[in-house]
Design a protein around this motif. Structure first.
Motif, PDB file in Angstrom:
ATOM      1  N   UNK A   1       0.861  -1.193   0.000  1.00 19.48           N
ATOM      2  CA  UNK A   1       0.000   0.000   0.000  1.00 19.48           C
ATOM      3  C   UNK A   1       0.889   1.232   0.000  1.00 19.48           C
TER       4      UNK A   1
ATOM      5  N   UNK B   1      -8.138  -6.261 -17.861  1.00 26.01           N
ATOM      6  CA  UNK B   1      -9.241  -5.562 -17.213  1.00 26.01           C
ATOM      7  C   UNK B   1      -8.953  -5.509 -15.719  1.00 26.01           C
ATOM      8  N   UNK B   2      -8.979  -4.300 -15.162  1.00 30.53           N
ATOM      9  CA  UNK B   2      -8.665  -4.141 -13.744  1.00 30.53           C
ATOM     10  C   UNK B   2      -9.917  -3.779 -12.970  1.00 30.53           C
ATOM     11  N   UNK B   3     -10.101  -4.430 -11.850  1.00 29.90           N
ATOM     12  CA  UNK B   3     -11.259  -4.136 -11.003  1.00 29.90           C
ATOM     13  C   UNK B   3     -11.014  -2.858 -10.213  1.00 29.90           C
ATOM     14  N   UNK B   4     -11.967  -1.921 -10.305  1.00 35.50           N
ATOM     15  CA  UNK B   4     -11.866  -0.679  -9.546  1.00 35.50           C
ATOM     16  C   UNK B   4     -11.742  -0.948  -8.053  1.00 35.50           C
ATOM     17  N   UNK B   5     -12.485  -1.935  -7.558  1.00 35.81           N
ATOM     18  CA  UNK B   5     -12.452  -2.275  -6.134  1.00 35.81           C
ATOM     19  C   UNK B   5     -11.049  -2.735  -5.730  1.00 35.81           C
TER      20      UNK B   5
ATOM     21  N   UNK C   1      -8.213  -2.073  -7.220  1.00 32.70           N
ATOM     22  CA  UNK C   1      -7.294  -0.931  -7.282  1.00 32.70           C
ATOM     23  C   UNK C   1      -7.487  -0.030  -6.072  1.00 32.70           C
ATOM     24  N   UNK C   2      -8.755   0.211  -5.727  1.00 32.55           N
ATOM     25  CA  UNK C   2      -9.076   1.085  -4.595  1.00 32.55           C
ATOM     26  C   UNK C   2      -8.433   0.532  -3.321  1.00 32.55           C
ATOM     27  N   UNK C   3      -8.676  -0.741  -3.040  1.00 33.69           N
ATOM     28  CA  UNK C   3      -8.210  -1.269  -1.759  1.00 33.69           C
ATOM     29  C   UNK C   3      -6.730  -1.656  -1.763  1.00 33.69           C
TER      30      UNK C   3
ATOM     31  N   UNK D   1      -4.539   0.351  -2.970  1.00 35.98           N
ATOM     32  CA  UNK D   1      -3.958   1.676  -2.685  1.00 35.98           C
ATOM     33  C   UNK D   1      -2.530   1.813  -3.217  1.00 35.98           C
ATOM     34  N   UNK D   2      -2.335   1.360  -4.450  1.00 37.52           N
ATOM     35  CA  UNK D   2      -1.014   1.542  -5.070  1.00 37.52           C
ATOM     36  C   UNK D   2      -1.084   2.670  -6.090  1.00 37.52           C
ATOM     37  N   UNK D   3       0.040   3.321  -6.285  1.00 36.42           N
ATOM     38  CA  UNK D   3       0.183   4.306  -7.348  1.00 36.42           C
ATOM     39  C   UNK D   3       0.428   3.557  -8.656  1.00 36.42           C
TER      40      UNK D   3
ATOM     41  N   UNK E   1      -8.525   9.007  -6.916  1.00 39.32           N
ATOM     42  CA  UNK E   1      -9.912   8.495  -6.868  1.00 39.32           C
ATOM     43  C   UNK E   1     -10.261   8.050  -5.462  1.00 39.32           C
TER      44      UNK E   1
ATOM     45  N   UNK F   1     -16.709  -1.229 -10.852  1.00 40.77           N
ATOM     46  CA  UNK F   1     -15.914  -0.477 -11.819  1.00 40.77           C
ATOM     47  C   UNK F   1     -14.890  -1.423 -12.450  1.00 40.77           C
TER      48      UNK F   1
ATOM     49  N   UNK G   1     -11.726  -1.278 -15.292  1.00 39.29           N
ATOM     50  CA  UNK G   1     -10.906  -0.382 -16.121  1.00 39.29           C
ATOM     51  C   UNK G   1     -10.135  -1.195 -17.147  1.00 39.29           C
TER      52      UNK G   1
ATOM     53  N   UNK H   1      -2.379   7.189 -11.389  1.00 39.31           N
ATOM     54  CA  UNK H   1      -3.618   6.829 -10.709  1.00 39.31           C
ATOM     55  C   UNK H   1      -3.297   6.450  -9.270  1.00 39.31           C
TER      56      UNK H   1
ATOM     57  N   UNK I   1      -5.627   5.881  -5.501  1.00 39.08           N
ATOM     58  CA  UNK I   1      -6.883   6.037  -4.788  1.00 39.08           C
ATOM     59  C   UNK I   1      -6.923   5.155  -3.572  1.00 39.08           C
TER      60      UNK I   1
END
Lengths: 340, 340
Positions: free
Chosen positions: A256, A270-274, A276-278, A280-282, B262, B269, B271, B283, B285
């Motif tokens: 993270x 295809x990357x899941x927004x969820x 990516x969100x959790x 927490x990487x740049x 984000x 979601x 991507x 990116x 978030x």
């Protein structure tokens, strides 16, 4: 002149065509000192990208300027030059901000083709960098590498924020991945983990500065990276493949707040927004802004501080381009140089 | 004490339960000065997230410490405190690197519930920040906002690299989006574009520092942002919704080499790797590392330099929590405060 075309997946031919001519006043014509085959050339070769008509192949190049257009001011005939695989005007706001590969006027050199004797380089002033003089022949492979694979591996490491005190993991043991290892080392990374299960590539990774080798892939690869990093993941991960599995492996291997630099050209990812969100990487990727790094890379090569040309483990005459593709496709060669 | 539970989508009840007790020696018990409803509370309220059993609700809080566990050393009974919506140990490598919301020992306060009279705060030393003294009552809404919406909007702006000379666009006109506008202003952004079609929210966005309002959404919103930025897109874009459309709008509105922060909790979601590759945006978030920003935010509020409490345009007694949810769900209120 002779130039390489892909007629259909697996069907590479070197053919005689007209010499390139200046079209725009910002163009230059160069005579190539050497050409080469890129991992990304294998996508259409393998039929992953469609081939509707004969495609000119190649986008990496070094050579001597033969002619320049009327508006070219800094590049001159006779100079030995290295250029990026993306031609860029060098003057727009995006170029000036360090992202010439996203220049509004960019031209992907893959549309021009450089596995040939000569090539037309658009935006010569913005794209080409002259070397301090005519290079010794043994420097040519390294200078050629700067045009794409070295510049791309370097961008991967920069985008992954590799630097002092950092643990860097590299997903992918192709030429780009191996040169991301070299880049991480140059950028001062403390620990560099190469993910590879191929002995010759592991050896080169170690030569370039890898401190650890991980042979596991996918979830097992992620678990192994976590095991090596106190359960947290690496600070910096370079993704140099472009598949769903490799992107998951890269993101999963990053702690993270860490950084993923992804430079493998994405194919059906295809990357899941969820996720990516959790996680927490740049995340930063894309076609490498090689032109930003060229002066520094040329200097390191000229001073013989780095030897990225080692990724070329096969050299063939241009006429045997088909065999060069075959050797790379079958992973018999890491990267093939074509003598022109 | 009284506490708020969601029994099923749309079914909010305030019920009498036992007072919380110290469980771990690192816990603190606080008496809340005020509670509130978050945009993310609406996901289960609307049935987008499933509700299998009565859920304790709320994760934002300010109040007075009543009791601390035996291992708590810096937080003391009687202090007025603000804490993050994610409790964190404050000592691990991830916390120390500035990402306490991804602490290995984190506890999401939404699992505890803070729309109540009292709450147990895990990892009190790592999570809570004491204010310089007992705040004037009119500062309480702003301090409460720091616990999540302000801290989250702030992180969005920081992740988007908002700063001097930058054009910042904000997708989403909820409390988080509006406070991302305030954050961008504080961080010195030159131009701040709020994307909103709701008059009251546009007005507050302008009060917080927005220089432009864009009412278009989706592809039209992207086109409008490009039109306002010389065809390039914004340098910095904050995404504060969490849907497929808003993520596309955010990424599409960002120039190559720019940054997307984000902070809307992603829901369904997906991507495309190809889009991300060729957009070449940075990116970052995730759940905001609010604790990193709390000392600075409390200071700005204490000195009355910012007034994030303005996002509360409805205040109701705790007993009327159901109406607070209804008003936010129907977008009659931007954000509802609950008096306890």
């Amino acid at each position: 002149m002779r130039a390489t075309f892909l007629h259909a997946p697996g069907d590479v031919r070197v053919e005689e065509i007209d010499d390139p001519k200046i079209i725009e006043p910002t163009d230059a014509i160069i005579r190539l000192a050497a050409a080469c085959v890129c991992g990304s050339d294998l996508w259409p070769y393998r039929g992953v990208e469609s081939v509707d008509e004969p495609m000119p192949m190649g986008h990496e190049y070094v050579g001597v300027v033969e002619e320049v257009g009327g508006e070219v001011t800094t590049i001159k005939p006779g100079q030995f030059v290295v250029g990026s695989f993306v031609a860029s005007d060098g003057t727009c706001e995006i170029c000036r901000s360090g992202y010439p590969s996203s220049c509004a006027h960019r031209v992907f050199m893959s549309q021009v083709g450089t596995q040939s004797e000569r090539a037309r380089i658009p935006w010569a002033d913005g794209t080409l960098v002259a070397t301090p003089g005519t290079p010794e022949p043994d420097l040519i492979p390294s200078l050629l590498a700067a045009s794409d694979v070295l510049g791309t591996g370097w961008f991967g490491a920069v985008a992954a924020d590799a630097g002092p005190g950092k643990t860097v993991a590299v997903v992918g043991d192709g030429a780009v991945g191996l040169l991301a290892v070299l880049a991480a080392k140059q950028l001062g990374a403390e620990r560099i983990i190469a993910m590879s299960r191929h002995e010759a590539r592991q050896k080169l990774a170690r030569e370039f500065g890898a401190t650890d080798i991980v042979t596991e892939r996918g979830d097992e690869g992620v678990a192994r990276i976590k095991e090596l990093t106190g359960g947290l993941g690496a600070h910096s991960v370079v993704e140099a493949v472009g598949t769903q599995e490799s992107m998951h492996q890269a993101i999963g291997s990053t702690r993270a707040g860490g950084h993923v630099g992804f430079v493998g050209v994405s194919h059906d990812v295809s990357l899941s927004g969820e996720d990516l969100f959790f996680s927490q990487v740049n995340l930063l990727g894309g076609p490498a802004p090689v032109r930003r790094f060229l002066p520094e890379l040329i200097d390191l090569i000229w001073q013989r501080k780095i030897d990225p040309g080692k990724v070329f483990d096969l050299a063939l005459p241009l006429d045997q381009a088909a065999e060069a593709y075959k050797a790379m496709d079958e992973r018999r060669a890491i990267k093939a140089l074509l003598r022109v």
